[in-house]
Every structure is written in C-alpha cells, then in structure tokens.
Scaffold this motif. Structure first.
Motif, PDB file in Angstrom:
ATOM      1  N   GLN A 234       1.493   1.074   5.128  1.00  8.66           N
ATOM      2  CA  GLN A 234       0.156   2.012   4.911  1.00  8.66           C
ATOM      3  C   GLN A 234       0.067   2.374   3.417  1.00  8.66           C
ATOM      4  OE1 GLN A 234      -0.844   4.866   8.115  1.00  8.66           O
ATOM      5  NE2 GLN A 234       0.824   4.304   8.971  1.00  8.66           N
TER       6      GLN A 234
ATOM      7  N   GLY B 183      -0.951  -0.346   1.597  1.00  9.44           N
ATOM      8  CA  GLY B 183      -2.348  -0.529   1.516  1.00  9.44           C
ATOM      9  C   GLY B 183      -3.182   0.329   0.654  1.00  9.44           C
ATOM     10  N   ARG B 184      -2.997   1.644   0.883  1.00  5.54           N
ATOM     11  CA  ARG B 184      -3.790   2.594   0.105  1.00  5.54           C
ATOM     12  C   ARG B 184      -3.726   2.349  -1.339  1.00  5.54           C
ATOM     13  NH1 ARG B 184      -3.365   8.207   3.145  1.00  5.54           N
ATOM     14  NH2 ARG B 184      -3.238   7.332   5.232  1.00  5.54           N
TER      15      ARG B 184
ATOM     16  N   LEU C 115      -3.577  -0.577  -2.819  1.00  2.65           N
ATOM     17  CA  LEU C 115      -3.850  -1.894  -2.868  1.00  2.65           C
ATOM     18  C   LEU C 115      -2.766  -2.397  -3.473  1.00  2.65           C
ATOM     19  CD1 LEU C 115      -7.322  -1.002  -4.477  1.00  2.65           C
ATOM     20  CD2 LEU C 115      -6.763  -1.434  -1.840  1.00  2.65           C
TER      21      LEU C 115
ATOM     22  N   TRP D 134      -0.532  -5.471  -3.277  1.00  2.73           N
ATOM     23  CA  TRP D 134      -0.102  -6.236  -2.464  1.00  2.73           C
ATOM     24  C   TRP D 134       1.229  -7.059  -2.792  1.00  2.73           C
ATOM     25  CZ3 TRP D 134       0.104 -11.807  -4.265  1.00  2.73           C
ATOM     26  CH2 TRP D 134       0.188 -12.572  -3.135  1.00  2.73           C
TER      27      TRP D 134
ATOM     28  N   GLU E 214      -3.060  -4.175   8.433  1.00  2.00           N
ATOM     29  CA  GLU E 214      -3.667  -3.125   7.716  1.00  2.00           C
ATOM     30  C   GLU E 214      -3.444  -3.552   6.045  1.00  2.00           C
ATOM     31  OE1 GLU E 214      -3.174   0.818   8.278  1.00  2.00           O
ATOM     32  OE2 GLU E 214      -5.343   1.345   7.883  1.00  2.00           O
ATOM     33  N   MET E 215      -2.375  -3.661   5.965  1.00  4.28           N
ATOM     34  CA  MET E 215      -1.832  -3.695   4.442  1.00  4.28           C
ATOM     35  C   MET E 215      -2.599  -4.841   3.835  1.00  4.28           C
ATOM     36  SD  MET E 215       0.398  -5.502   2.254  1.00  4.28           S
ATOM     37  CE  MET E 215       1.477  -6.086   3.177  1.00  4.28           C
TER      38      MET E 215
ATOM     39  N   LYS F 190      -6.342  -4.430   3.564  1.00  6.77           N
ATOM     40  CA  LYS F 190      -6.826  -3.363   2.423  1.00  6.77           C
ATOM     41  C   LYS F 190      -6.661  -4.135   1.106  1.00  6.77           C
ATOM     42  CE  LYS F 190      -6.722   1.253   4.003  1.00  6.77           C
ATOM     43  NZ  LYS F 190      -7.142   1.468   5.185  1.00  6.77           N
ATOM     44  N   CYS F 191      -5.655  -4.913   1.204  1.00  8.40           N
ATOM     45  CA  CYS F 191      -5.521  -5.531  -0.583  1.00  8.40           C
ATOM     46  C   CYS F 191      -6.260  -6.611  -0.799  1.00  8.40           C
ATOM     47  CB  CYS F 191      -3.984  -6.006  -0.509  1.00  8.40           C
ATOM     48  SG  CYS F 191      -2.762  -4.421  -0.435  1.00  8.40           S
TER      49      CYS F 191
ATOM     50  N   GLU G 115     -11.421  -2.949   8.538  1.00  8.10           N
ATOM     51  CA  GLU G 115     -11.300  -3.498   7.259  1.00  8.10           C
ATOM     52  C   GLU G 115     -12.610  -4.415   6.823  1.00  8.10           C
ATOM     53  OE1 GLU G 115      -9.631  -2.060   4.821  1.00  8.10           O
ATOM     54  OE2 GLU G 115      -8.758  -0.948   6.460  1.00  8.10           O
TER      55      GLU G 115
ATOM     56  N   ARG H 106     -15.445  -2.235   6.294  1.00  4.52           N
ATOM     57  CA  ARG H 106     -15.155  -1.591   5.133  1.00  4.52           C
ATOM     58  C   ARG H 106     -15.765  -2.384   3.710  1.00  4.52           C
ATOM     59  NH1 ARG H 106     -11.900   2.644   5.490  1.00  4.52           N
ATOM     60  NH2 ARG H 106     -10.541   1.500   6.389  1.00  4.52           N
ATOM     61  N   ILE H 107     -15.503  -3.690   3.823  1.00  7.35           N
ATOM     62  CA  ILE H 107     -15.782  -4.453   2.701  1.00  7.35           C
ATOM     63  C   ILE H 107     -17.502  -5.148   2.880  1.00  7.35           C
ATOM     64  CG2 ILE H 107     -13.815  -4.907   1.956  1.00  7.35           C
ATOM     65  CD1 ILE H 107     -13.830  -7.668   3.314  1.00  7.35           C
TER      66      ILE H 107
END
Length: 642
Positions: A129, A132-133, A135, A137, A164-165, A168-169, A196, A199-200
């Motif tokens: 997590q 992910g936050r 970013l 990778w 999720e990771m 998010k990346c 996700e 979100r994008i």
DNA sequence: ATAGGGTTAG
C-alpha cells in the motif's frame, strides 16, 4: 508464605493489566492515551509485550491524526518487538500519510530477523500500500520478489495489495495479471482494480471489469457510479477534453446505473447519494436533486458534512440559491469545503457582496481558506464587477494567507479587469504573470474584448487562443461575433471559411427546462417536440406582448450579414426562447421557470427575458455556461454585467 | 488488516 506473596503479586499485576486494557478500549484521543501510557509506566514494573502492542495499536487506530514522533518513541522504547508491533508502526506511518517511512521500516524489519522478527502477510500488504501511494513501482516490484521467496504468494490480502500497488503505479497490465492469476479472488480484489480504473478515468475498462465481476457489492456500485458521475462533471472532465454531449451521456449513465443498482437489490448509502447529487448538480436537474434529498430524509441517512456540502452544491448549481442557503444554515459543522461551495454558489448567482461577507464570516469562525476558496471569491468579484475588492482578495491571498496565486487566480483577475473595461491592465497582467497564459485566460480576455468592442486586442488574443485550441468552435465564433459587431463582414466570411476548411463542427446552442421532473431540451429553431405547434404559437404571443411593452430585437448580436427580417427570425427561435415558451405553456402562472443553456445567453435573449419576466410576472432563472441570471420584474440579477 | 464519498477560472 513466599508463594502466597507471589500469587498475590501476580493477581495484582493481572488486575492492573486488565484495567489498562479496558482503559485502552475507551481511549479516544491521544491525550487520553498519554495518560494510560503514564499509568502503564508507573504500575507495570516489568515489560508486557501484549500491553505495549495494545498501546501502540490503540494510538495508531485513533480516529484523529496522531503524533508520529510520539508513536515512534513508543515503538523505540519497547525492548522486544514482535512482528505485530513492527506492523503496527508501519501502519502508523502509512495512515499518517508518510508511506516513505513505512517502506524504510519494512526494510529495517528484514534486517532484524536476529530478534526473531519475521515479515508476514500483514507487513507485505502494508508495504505494498505504501509503495502504491508513493507510486514507487521499483520498490514494489522488488518486494514482490520477497512475496515469492517467503511463500506468501497465495495470500489473499497480499495479492489484493499487489493489485492495488501495480494499478496505482500505472501498471494496470500487471495488476490484471495478478488478479487473473488468483485462484479465489474476492470482491475486494476486484474492487481495488475497479477503483483504480475509475481514478484514472478509464471508465470503459472500469465498466468492462464491473460487468465481468462474479458479484458486485455496494462498494462496486458506488465506485462505477462515481466514475460516471465524475466524468459527467464539466469541471473535472475538462482535462479529458470531452464534449458537453459526452458529459451528459456520462451523467445519464450514472443515473441509469443508480437505477440498476436498486433493481439488483443493493441498498444505496450516503456515498451513492454523493455521486447522484453531483450528477443532479451537473445536469441542473433540480427536481431529481430534490427527490434525492427526500430519499435521504426518508431513509434517515444522516446528513453529515460531506453530504450536506453536496446537497448545498446541488441546490446552488440547480439555481435554487434559497435552498442552498437554507442547507448551509442547517449544517452544524462546516469545513473549508462547505464554505467554499457556499461562496462559489453566491458568486455564480451574482451575489458578490454576500460571497465576500460569507468569506469574512468563515475567517471569523476560524476556518482556514484554501486556494479553491479564493477562486470562489475572485469569481464573485468578477461576476459582480468588484474590481478593487478583487485586487484586495488577490493580494491578500499571498500577503495574509500565504498562498501563491495559481493560473486560475490570474485567470479570474484577467476576467475581473477585462469585464470592467480595463483591457490594457488585463493584457499587462497576462504579460507579467508567472505562467504561460492558457486557453481559458485568452478566452476570458477575448470575452472582455467583445464586451468592450476592441477589435485590435481581440485579434491578437484570438491568434494565441487558436494556437492553443484550434478545434473549439466557440473560439472562432467569439471572434466572428466581434467582427460582426464591428460590421467587418469580410472577416466574418474568412473565419467561416477557415472553420469549414479545418472541418470544425459547430456545437448547437441548446436550452433545457425541467417540467414535472422531466428535462426537455430545445435547439435553435427546434420543431421536434410533439407540442411544437403550440410552442410556436406561444412564442408568437410572447414576442407580440413584449414588443408592446417596448422590446426591440437586438439584431446586432446575430453573426450573419443577412437582411433585418432574417436576423429577427433567427433571433426569435433561439433555444432559450423556445424553452421559456414551453415553460410558460406547461407550468402554473406565477411559478418560477428554470432554464439551462449550454452556451452563454445572447444579448437579445437576455433583453427579451427581462421583458418576459415583467409581462408574465415570472421569475426566470437561467443558468448559462458561466453563471446564473435571475430575471424578475423586468431586470436581471446580473445588472447587465456579464 | 485489504476497497468507495463533498469545492476549482470562462
């Protein structure tokens, strides 16, 4: 005897420990926790790992933000730290918006295996997590190898955190791969990916995933509805350069899904309501918005700050500023969002002074403004022609409140100055501001050139604007309007030709009116409504009556060089006039008529609506592209300043 | 223990 003492001591210690554990259960603030901690130090002579873990765990789970230094000191003070305690500290950093430290601590944890500390599935899902936050990778992928090495690959929580990771990346492909590789993905695994995608702004991918999910729960429905709702919102979706029609389609898709959700027997909650209200706000569907409000009350969904703000925003954006103000008064707790929404609402309705007063009250009540608040304030000054106050706001922003103005704030200032006729000053601000002017800035300036009929400055602005946005029809039309006002018909023809060459489609002006919770839409010269005949009869009557009252068509606002009668005919069937005629026809005398126009109202329509409001004694509220006009008794709330 | 929410220039 000795044994007996020991037994008593143990009993006492157990009692104290139980007391501490139960105190921790009731701990709600960091201050209370400090007291329990002090009690622990005083009464527990020997270390108790269980209680230490509980202390830290309670601290980290407090509903209020915590002091990370204190948490870390607590963590460092434990002589023996097990996996759970390490995980709790990693979690503390993650929740306190400091994911970098979570990652660092995770790597430190790996080095402490001499203390018999070992990474477990909790540590892994937390650190993913965090990656992910951040970013990050690279770190995420590196830690992915730990998962395989340590044998946690089949763990559901670890897999979900991995999805999720990667997502998010920006590596949606990897995220999908992880999901596809799972033997038994659960709802959450799907939902994190869904979130996700939304979100994008990949709504198509999101919807595909949504469709192929084995089950959907409330979170899944809320996520997909929110996805469409946020794309349908003109404000946020501008960046994705979608057209108005696409916005509307997305809003309607959100409403459709809201309906399907209920058919699927999933009970909507406050989160659903937020999305649906934002759809109502962007469509301007007051009737629907009111129904949602009633639904909320009927189902006893408590109106918290967020929901209250959303209701307030809906009323303001649907033209019902009275109910917006009522909602505002009803709310016990207001934060910077609530105040900013109220200020923006007042601004858009042309109540500049009230918006400024609202800001003062906000400051008195100790709420700190943010950059958005200042957009609202400046826009209030611009809509109400408050030049000096605009400058004061703009300057106080940095001097008093410590914000450096963004391009949005400069854009507002350009608008304030330009509208007020201070074109040179506006041009100078564009020249000296620390940003490259964007299309919005040039358009604001060009709009001002149009109002103040300055062809020369307009020409320069247009060149800049067309370079940035060569495909937007409105940009050409704005200049075309300026040329036709100045009767430079050859230029108008030239512009038309270049529009045709570049294959630029004109977005037709359209107006809608809500009658009995149904929205009817009209374009210029529209004859598609089943009651078209009646509507045109009504329109004729309206024009007759307002002409008797002194209205004369403002043919200067037409864009073509045709004869006077043709110009008048073109004006007479503008979409807003048709919508108003329909409104007059279908709503009881005296009731307000609310019109929504996708573009700005033209000057002739503005003039004629003033007359209609007087002759028919109606309040007519028009939301155009920029703001609201409240027509009543022959005048408009904008005092012709728009 | 993992997932969803409110304001943004014309």
């Amino acid at each position: 005897m000795v044994d007996c003492l020991n037994v008593n001591a143990i009993r006492m210690r157990k009692g104290i420990e139980q007391r501490i554990a139960s105190l921790l259960k009731d701990t709600k603030t960091q201050k209370q926790l400090l007291q329990v901690h002090a009690f622990y130090i005083k009464t527990c002579s020997s270390h108790n790992r269980f209680l230490q873990a509980k202390l830290l765990g309670t601290l980290v789970s407090l509903p209020t933000p915590i002091d990370l230094h204190y948490a870390r000191a607590l963590f460092d003070s434990f002589p023996l730290r097990d996996t759970f305690i390490w995980n709790t500290m990693i979690r503390a950093y993650l929740y306190a918006q400091n994911p970098q430290h979570s990652v660092t601590l995770y790597f430190q944890m790996l080095l402490h295996h001499d203390e018999h500390v070992s990474v477990d599935s909790f540590s892994l899902s937390l650190v993913f997590q965090a990656c992910g936050r951040l970013l990050d990778w690279e770190k995420g992928t590196k830690i992915h190898t730990h998962v395989l090495k340590l044998g946690f690959a089949p763990d559901l929580f670890v897999q979900t955190a991995l999805i999720e990771m990667y997502a998010k990346c920006g590596h949606l492909d990897y995220a999908c791969k992880v999901l596809d590789s799972m033997e038994e993905p659960d709802l959450v695994s799907y939902n994190v990916l869904l979130v996700e995608y939304v979100r994008i702004g990949e709504i198509k991918m999101a919807h595909q995933l949504f469709n192929r999910m084995p089950q959907r729960d409330l979170v899944s429905w809320n996520t997909i509805i929110h996805g469409y709702a946020s794309l349908g919102d003109v404000g946020t979706a501008h960046k994705l350069s979608h057209t108005d029609v696409e916005h509307r389609q997305q809003s309607n898709e959100a409403l459709k899904l809201f309906h399907e959700m209920q058919v699927a027997n999933v009970v909507p909650d406050r989160v659903t309501m937020l999305s649906v209200l934002s759809v109502c706000a962007s469509l301007g569907a007051l009737g629907m918005g009111k129904m949602v409000h009633e639904y909320i009350e009927r189902n006893e969904i408590g109106i918290d700050m967020k929901l209250g703000t959303s209701l307030l925003d809906m009323y303001a954006k649907c033209g019902d500023i009275d109910n917006a103000l009522r909602m505002f008064e009803l709310l016990d707790h207001k934060d910077v969002f609530t105040w900013s929404v109220m200020i923006m609402g007042l601004a858009n309705h042309g109540f500049g002074e009230q918006a400024l007063a609202c800001f003062s009250k906000m400051i008195t009540e100790g709420i700190k403004p943010n950059d958005v608040t200042f957009i609202g304030l400046l826009s209030a000054c611009s809509h109400s022609g408050l030049v000096d106050k605009g400058w004061v706001c703009f300057k106080s922003m940095s001097c008093l409140y410590g914000f450096s103005p963004q391009i949005e704030h400069y854009g507002c200032m350009v608008d304030i100055l330009g509208r007020a006729g201070l074109l040179e000053e506006a041009r100078e601000l564009i020249r000296t501001m620390p940003f490259a002017p964007d299309a919005i800035v040039w358009r604001a300036f060009l709009g001002a050139c149009k109002i103040h009929k300055n062809v020369d400055l307009a020409q320069e602005a247009t060149l800049n604007l067309l370079e940035l946005e060569p495909h937007i029809d409105g940009n050409y039309l704005l200049l075309s309007n300026i040329y036709s006002q100045a009767k430079k018909w050859d230029r108008v023809v030239m512009l038309r030709r270049s529009m045709k060459c570049s294959n630029i489609q004109r977005v037709p002006g359209s107006s809608s009116v809500e009658v009995d919770n149904t929205v009817y839409e009209f374009v210029s010269g529209d004859k598609s409504h089943p009651k078209s005949l009646e509507i045109y009869e009504m329109l004729e009557e309206v024009l007759d009556r307002i002409q008797c009252a002194g209205y004369e068509p403002l043919t200067t606002s037409t864009v073509q060089d045709v004869d006077e009668q043709e110009k008048q005919n073109a004006l007479a069937t503008h979409s807003e006039k048709l919508a108003i005629a329909y409104g007059l026809l279908t709503t009881p005398p005296g009731s307000p008529i609310r019109i929504f126009k996708n573009l700005r109202v033209c000057e002739d329509c503005h003039l004629s609506i003033k007359f209609i409001s007087k002759v028919y004694q109606r309040k007519i509220i028009v939301r155009d592209r920029n703001r609201f006009h409240h027509f009543y008794g022959g005048s408009c709330s904008c005092r012709d300043y728009w």
